[in-house]
Design a protein around this motif. Structure first.
Motif, short mmCIF file in Angstrom:
data_model
loop_
_atom_site.label_atom_id
_atom_site.label_comp_id
_atom_site.label_asym_id
_atom_site.label_seq_id
_atom_site.Cartn_x
_atom_site.Cartn_y
_atom_site.Cartn_z
N LEU A 170 0.82 -1.21 0.00
CA LEU A 170 0.00 0.00 0.00
C LEU A 170 0.86 1.26 0.00
N ALA A 171 2.00 1.21 0.71
CA ALA A 171 2.91 2.37 0.71
C ALA A 171 3.45 2.62 -0.70
N ALA A 172 3.81 1.55 -1.39
CA ALA A 172 4.30 1.69 -2.77
C ALA A 172 3.20 2.20 -3.69
N LEU A 173 1.98 1.71 -3.48
CA LEU A 173 0.86 2.15 -4.31
C LEU A 173 0.55 3.63 -4.08
N ILE A 174 0.52 4.04 -2.82
CA ILE A 174 0.23 5.44 -2.49
C ILE A 174 1.31 6.35 -3.05
N ASP A 175 2.56 5.93 -2.92
CA ASP A 175 3.67 6.73 -3.46
C ASP A 175 3.54 6.90 -4.97
N SER A 176 3.17 5.82 -5.68
CA SER A 176 3.02 5.89 -7.14
C SER A 176 1.82 6.75 -7.53
N VAL A 177 0.77 6.71 -6.73
CA VAL A 177 -0.40 7.53 -7.01
C VAL A 177 -0.08 9.01 -6.79
N ILE A 178 0.66 9.31 -5.72
CA ILE A 178 0.99 10.70 -5.42
C ILE A 178 1.87 11.31 -6.50
N GLY A 200 2.01 10.31 -9.50
CA GLY A 200 1.25 10.27 -10.75
C GLY A 200 1.68 9.23 -11.75
N ASP A 201 2.74 8.48 -11.49
CA ASP A 201 3.25 7.52 -12.47
C ASP A 201 2.21 6.47 -12.80
N ILE A 202 1.70 5.81 -11.78
CA ILE A 202 0.82 4.67 -12.02
C ILE A 202 -0.52 5.10 -12.63
N GLY A 210 4.48 4.72 -21.65
CA GLY A 210 4.22 3.31 -21.41
C GLY A 210 2.96 3.11 -20.60
N GLY A 211 2.55 1.85 -20.50
CA GLY A 211 1.32 1.53 -19.78
C GLY A 211 1.62 0.84 -18.46
N ILE A 212 0.60 0.26 -17.87
CA ILE A 212 0.74 -0.38 -16.57
C ILE A 212 1.64 -1.61 -16.66
N GLY A 213 1.66 -2.27 -17.82
CA GLY A 213 2.59 -3.39 -18.00
C GLY A 213 4.04 -2.94 -17.92
N TRP A 214 4.33 -1.79 -18.51
CA TRP A 214 5.68 -1.22 -18.45
C TRP A 214 6.03 -0.81 -17.02
N TYR A 215 5.04 -0.31 -16.28
CA TYR A 215 5.23 0.05 -14.87
C TYR A 215 5.68 -1.18 -14.08
N ILE A 216 5.00 -2.30 -14.26
CA ILE A 216 5.34 -3.53 -13.53
C ILE A 216 6.72 -4.02 -13.95
N PHE A 217 7.00 -3.95 -15.25
CA PHE A 217 8.31 -4.39 -15.74
C PHE A 217 9.44 -3.57 -15.11
N ASP A 251 11.85 -3.90 -7.03
CA ASP A 251 10.84 -3.29 -6.17
C ASP A 251 9.61 -4.19 -6.16
N THR A 252 9.67 -5.24 -5.35
CA THR A 252 8.58 -6.23 -5.35
C THR A 252 7.27 -5.63 -4.88
N ALA A 253 7.35 -4.75 -3.88
CA ALA A 253 6.13 -4.09 -3.40
C ALA A 253 5.49 -3.28 -4.52
N GLY A 254 6.32 -2.63 -5.35
CA GLY A 254 5.79 -1.88 -6.48
C GLY A 254 5.16 -2.78 -7.52
N VAL A 255 5.74 -3.97 -7.72
CA VAL A 255 5.16 -4.94 -8.65
C VAL A 255 3.76 -5.33 -8.19
N TYR A 256 3.63 -5.65 -6.90
CA TYR A 256 2.32 -6.03 -6.37
C TYR A 256 1.35 -4.85 -6.40
N ALA A 257 1.86 -3.63 -6.23
CA ALA A 257 1.01 -2.45 -6.32
C ALA A 257 0.41 -2.34 -7.72
N GLY A 258 1.24 -2.57 -8.73
CA GLY A 258 0.74 -2.57 -10.11
C GLY A 258 -0.28 -3.65 -10.35
N ILE A 259 -0.03 -4.85 -9.80
CA ILE A 259 -0.98 -5.96 -9.95
C ILE A 259 -2.30 -5.63 -9.26
#
Length: 260
Positions: free
Chosen positions: A45-53, A55-57, A209-216, A223-231
């Protein structure tokens, strides 16, 4: 019996999701697993919130959704034309059946070497993969829907002297709507998976790029937490489209009209 009744409700899906999240958190906290491979929900959730703030994700998700909507639209139009021509022309029906038999079992990813040679690695290549994934299941459902229309409906159209366009709008589409929506749901799911897979292979097409590129990218930098945030974002979008978009569409059409 009360517990059983709860899990028969429409919201039972969300209860199972909560239970799975609880099981995940308990495993991450108590089991002897590496946080790198099995991060806790707090880290995800921390990785997800950081990416939302930053704007990347959100930008990359919007880019992916834009591509899938364009690809879905192209695929639906092509499927509609091919399905209707198959109904009115036995020769074209034979051609369509042959195309479906050849290309429907063929994964879009298997065509990537050829797509790179023909189109390159940009957004058009991803769009090609999406259309390929959308087209064939949509044709199968549309054709089945058109063939399932009772003959009496067609005779009524002939009595009213409907032309081809009027027959399509007033008879074929309404009478086969449940098939069309089912095909749309399948095509959306296949196209969404294909888009993410293609983005992970083709890279940052279109500049961001898209969300697939974000996960890649998150995987490359471990950054495994970031990978799960994208998923999680992909799952959330999938549930939203399935329950809200298609749910509302079905409620206002086939359920309201008594087709389902």
């Amino acid at each position: 019996m009360k517990i059983k009744a709860i899990f028969l409700k429409p919201y039972a899906k969300y209860i199972w999701i909560i239970l799975m999240l609880v099981a995940w958190e308990v495993t991450a906290k108590l089991a002897p697993v590496s946080p790198l491979a099995f991060p806790s929900l707090e880290l995800i959730l921390a990785a997800l919130i950081d990416s939302v703030i930053n704007g990347d994700i959100l930008m990359q998700m919007a880019f992916s959704l834009g591509l899938i909507l364009i690809g879905l639209g192209i695929g639906v139009v092509l499927a509609f034309l091919m399905s209707f021509l198959s109904v009115v022309s036995p020769v074209f029906a034979s051609f369509t059946d042959t195309c479906v038999s050849i290309f429907h079992p063929l994964p879009g990813i298997a065509l990537l070497p050829l797509i790179i040679l023909w189109i390159g690695t940009g957004s058009m290549a991803i769009l090609f993969v999406i259309v390929h994934s959308v087209l064939w299941p949509m044709i199968l459902n549309m054709t089945a829907g058109f063939k399932a229309i009772p003959e009496v409906y067609k005779k009524i159209g002939m009595n009213y002297e409907f032309n081809t366009l009027q027959s399509i709008i007033r008879i074929f589409v309404p009478a086969s709507l449940s098939f069309l929506i089912a095909g749309l749901k399948i095509s959306w799911a296949r196209g969404w998976r294909a888009a993410i897979s293609a983005e992970m292979i083709f890279g940052a097409s279109g500049g961001i790029g898209g969300i697939g590129w974000y996960i890649f990218n998150k995987r490359v930098f471990m950054d495994t937490a970031g990978v799960y945030a994208g998923i999680l974002m992909i799952i959330a979008v999938g549930i939203f489209v399935e329950d809200v978009v298609f749910g509302k569409l079905e409620k206002n059409t086939i359920k309201k009209w008594g087709v389902a």
